[in-house]
Motif scaffolding. Structure first.
Motif, short mmCIF file in Angstrom:
data_model
loop_
_atom_site.label_atom_id
_atom_site.label_comp_id
_atom_site.label_asym_id
_atom_site.label_seq_id
_atom_site.Cartn_x
_atom_site.Cartn_y
_atom_site.Cartn_z
N GLY A 39 0.81 -1.21 0.00
CA GLY A 39 0.00 0.00 0.00
C GLY A 39 0.84 1.25 0.00
O GLY A 39 2.07 1.22 -0.12
N THR A 42 1.69 6.82 4.70
CA THR A 42 1.37 8.21 5.08
C THR A 42 2.33 8.75 6.13
O THR A 42 2.63 9.94 6.14
CB THR A 42 -0.07 8.30 5.61
N GLN A 71 2.77 3.75 8.72
CA GLN A 71 1.31 3.73 8.74
C GLN A 71 0.82 3.94 7.32
O GLN A 71 1.25 4.87 6.62
CB GLN A 71 0.77 4.82 9.66
N GLU A 73 -2.28 4.19 4.18
CA GLU A 73 -3.48 5.02 3.96
C GLU A 73 -4.73 4.38 4.58
O GLU A 73 -5.64 5.09 5.01
CB GLU A 73 -3.69 5.23 2.46
N ASN A 74 -4.78 3.05 4.62
CA ASN A 74 -5.95 2.36 5.18
C ASN A 74 -5.90 2.26 6.70
O ASN A 74 -6.74 1.62 7.32
CB ASN A 74 -6.11 0.98 4.57
N GLY A 75 -4.87 2.87 7.32
CA GLY A 75 -4.76 2.90 8.77
C GLY A 75 -3.94 1.77 9.36
O GLY A 75 -3.65 1.78 10.57
N GLU A 76 -3.53 0.78 8.56
CA GLU A 76 -2.73 -0.31 9.09
C GLU A 76 -1.33 0.18 9.48
O GLU A 76 -0.75 1.05 8.82
CB GLU A 76 -2.60 -1.43 8.05
N LYS A 87 2.51 -7.02 11.11
CA LYS A 87 1.32 -6.17 11.13
C LYS A 87 0.75 -6.15 12.55
O LYS A 87 0.48 -7.18 13.16
CB LYS A 87 0.27 -6.71 10.16
N SER A 91 -4.36 -1.00 15.83
CA SER A 91 -3.77 0.17 15.16
C SER A 91 -4.40 1.44 15.72
O SER A 91 -5.22 2.10 15.06
CB SER A 91 -3.97 0.09 13.65
#
Length: 573
Positions: A39, A42, A71, A73-76, A87, A91
């Protein structure tokens, strides 16, 4: 004039051998890296420092045990290690320390590399890290294996087909294979092409030593032969310069290979050596080369092969009537280096010196990596430090002799190896100076043995002798790099201990080589021999290689040809 042109044209190509031997220093470097992530990122966190991209974190990276928190974009939130990624199950907040549950995943999305120093290397090109790291470690040893095989193959071919043809083929091969390396499509094709490049580079270097030795007279033979090494060292300095200027591995390889092009365009003009032509009974061709030398050197009355070698021709003519004597037409092989006890003992000693010199050279070079600082400057200095080494060696060889120079420097390198083991680790400067002194002393022995080997053996097996010696030298070159990798597989033995172990090994072998060298004959000021009889008689007054072999008179006659163009041969003689 003729000898000077032939010499500088030949040794210029030796610079490209130094280039290819050391090119992997920067081409196969492993930069900092971590696992890739699935991904868009951010935020990036490394200890107490945060950034918007991983590229901003590399300047803070200090250890392979570090990890980076990102981190997406999907917050993971992911923790990125070098060979795995985790992972976080919860989160909530982006923090470096995390005590909760984590799911560990392999690096299925590739790796992220630090490209601040190198835009790309073969390691980053084919992901030669983690479980593929051993492939990267095999790059230099497989190259040295090619050097080993090439030394024997082309040394033998040069004795059978001539020095000129081998020089043509190997110099063209260096350019073709050097460029081809840059366009290889995967790791295995890269290794195969570099293996072929190693074979032709080694073949050229071995034959070039024999070639210049047979063209240059006694008066300049020492300096001419030793400074082939100086051009090799200049090639190492070229690697440092190009590595500093070009940071993409395939462009870097192309620039290094272009250095070969000028010689490839003119190498076809180099003549065959009169020594080899006479050993093959090609008297007319030898006379043509001598006449060409006479015109270049402005000699009014060229010497005649028929006059210089009249005794040799008579002996060969009578020798051919014997069924047992085929020395003039025999195709020689490596067994001729063991034709009797005198020659066999000489061969074993010479091979040991070759192996010890190579192993010591690379062990001391690998130890110098701990100097720190600018790696490009370090490599440049590693090449530059060899230049005064060869000057001192030349002076000592001409004043003291080959054997009397080789013995003390071998013993000195052995003593330095022992001394390094007793220097406290806190005395860094003293350790560095001792390592440089060790490399200097072993460098003298390593450079001297090329010329000494060529002078110890006759024309009919000279290339084979130098080639087989170079083969033993490359066995040491293949072994030496593994002392660096030993720490990763032998975790109980610290790196310092492994270095000490190999230095002790070098010290013992150097001492043994120095003692055995005492039994070798001195060659300073003596003409090159042309038959095994002459080589056997060198340094003793009794026995010969074969009672059925006719007396050899060719050495003195051929030496007149060797000196031709430097001192005019008087017709009264």
């Amino acid at each position: 004039r003729f000898q000077a042109c032939v010499y500088f044209a030949s040794v210029f190509q030796a610079m490209s051998c130094g280039i290819h031997y050391l090119s992997s220093v920067f081409m196969a470097v492993t930069p900092n890296f971590v696992c890739g992530f699935p991904g868009n990122v951010t935020s990036v966190l490394f200890h107490n420092s945060s950034a918007s991209s991983i590229e901003d974190i590399w300047t803070l990276w200090t250890s392979t045990e570090n990890y980076i928190v990102v981190q997406l974009e999907n917050g993971e939130i992911w923790e990125l290690d070098q060979c795995s990624r985790s992972k976080r199950e919860v989160s909530l907040d982006l923090a470096y320390e995390y005590k909760g549950n984590k799911s560990v995943f392999p690096c299925s999305d590739g790796f992220l590399y630090d490209d601040t120093k190198w835009k790309s290397t073969v390691v980053t090109q084919w992901d030669l890290v983690c479980d593929r790291e051993w492939l990267a470690k095999l790059i230099q040893p497989t190259f040295m294996l090619g050097v080993l095989i090439g030394a024997v193959i082309f040394g033998d071919i040069a004795d059978r087909l001539g020095r000129q043809r081998v020089i043509w083929f190997t110099s063209a091969g260096q350019f073709v294979f050097g460029i081809a390396v840059a366009f290889t499509f995967d790791y295995y094709s890269f290794v195969i092409v570099r293996f072929l490049l190693a074979m032709v580079s080694s073949g050229y270097l071995v034959v070039a030593f024999v070639y210049v030795t047979e063209f240059v007279g006694i008066k300049a033979r020492t300096w001419a032969s030793m400074h082939v090494h100086a051009f090799f060292a200049m090639g190492i300095m070229v690697v440092a310069l190009v590595g500093f200027l070009v940071r993409t591995w395939w462009v870097y390889q192309i620039f290094l290979s272009i250095a070969t092009l000028p010689f490839v365009l003119c190498c076809w003009m180099l003549p065959e050596t009169p020594f080899w032509l006479l050993s093959e009974e090609r008297y007319e061709d030898a006379q043509k080369v001598i006449d060409t030398m006479a015109r270049w050197n402005k000699i009014g009355t060229p010497c005649k092969v028929s006059e210089l070698c009249s005794v040799q021709q008579d002996d060969l003519a009578s020798g051919r009537t014997s069924d047992d004597d085929t020395s003039s037409t025999k195709k020689h092989n490596i067994l001729d280096l063991f034709c009797n006890w005198q020659i066999a003992r000489r061969t074993i000693t010479v091979w040991l010196i070759w192996f010890t010199g190579s192993l010591g050279y690379y062990v001391f070079s690998l130890s110098s990596v701990s100097l720190g600082g600018n790696e490009y400057l370090n490599l440049f200095l590693i090449g530059a430090v060899e230049l005064p080494c060869y000057i001192i060696a030349c002076v000592a060889m001409d004043k003291l002799g080959r054997r009397n120079t080789l013995i003390p420097f071998l013993i000195l390198s052995a003593l330095i190896c022992v001394l390094i083991m007793f220097i406290p680790q806190d005395f860094n400067i003293l350790i560095i100076l001792a390592n440089m002194a060790g490399k200097f002393s072993i460098g003298v022995a390593f450079g001297l043995i090329y010329l000494y080997t060529a002078e110890l053996y006759p024309t009919i097996v000279r290339s084979l002798a130098v080639g087989s010696g170079s083969m033993m030298c490359r066995v040491g070159s293949v072994v030496a790099p593994f002392c660096v990798y030993l720490r990763s597989v032998w975790i109980f033995m610290p790196l310092v201990a492994t270095v000490y172990f190999f230095q002790l090994l070098v010290g013992i072998m150097a001492l043994l080589s120095g003692i055995l060298t005492i039994m070798l004959p001195e060659t300073l000021g003596k003409p090159l021999t042309n038959t095994l009889v002459e080589a056997t008689e060198m340094g003793r007054t009794k026995k010969s290689c074969s009672e059925k072999t006719p007396p050899a008179h060719s050495g003195a006659a051929l030496e007149k040809i060797e000196m031709f163009g430097q001192e005019r041969v008087s017709t009264d003689k």
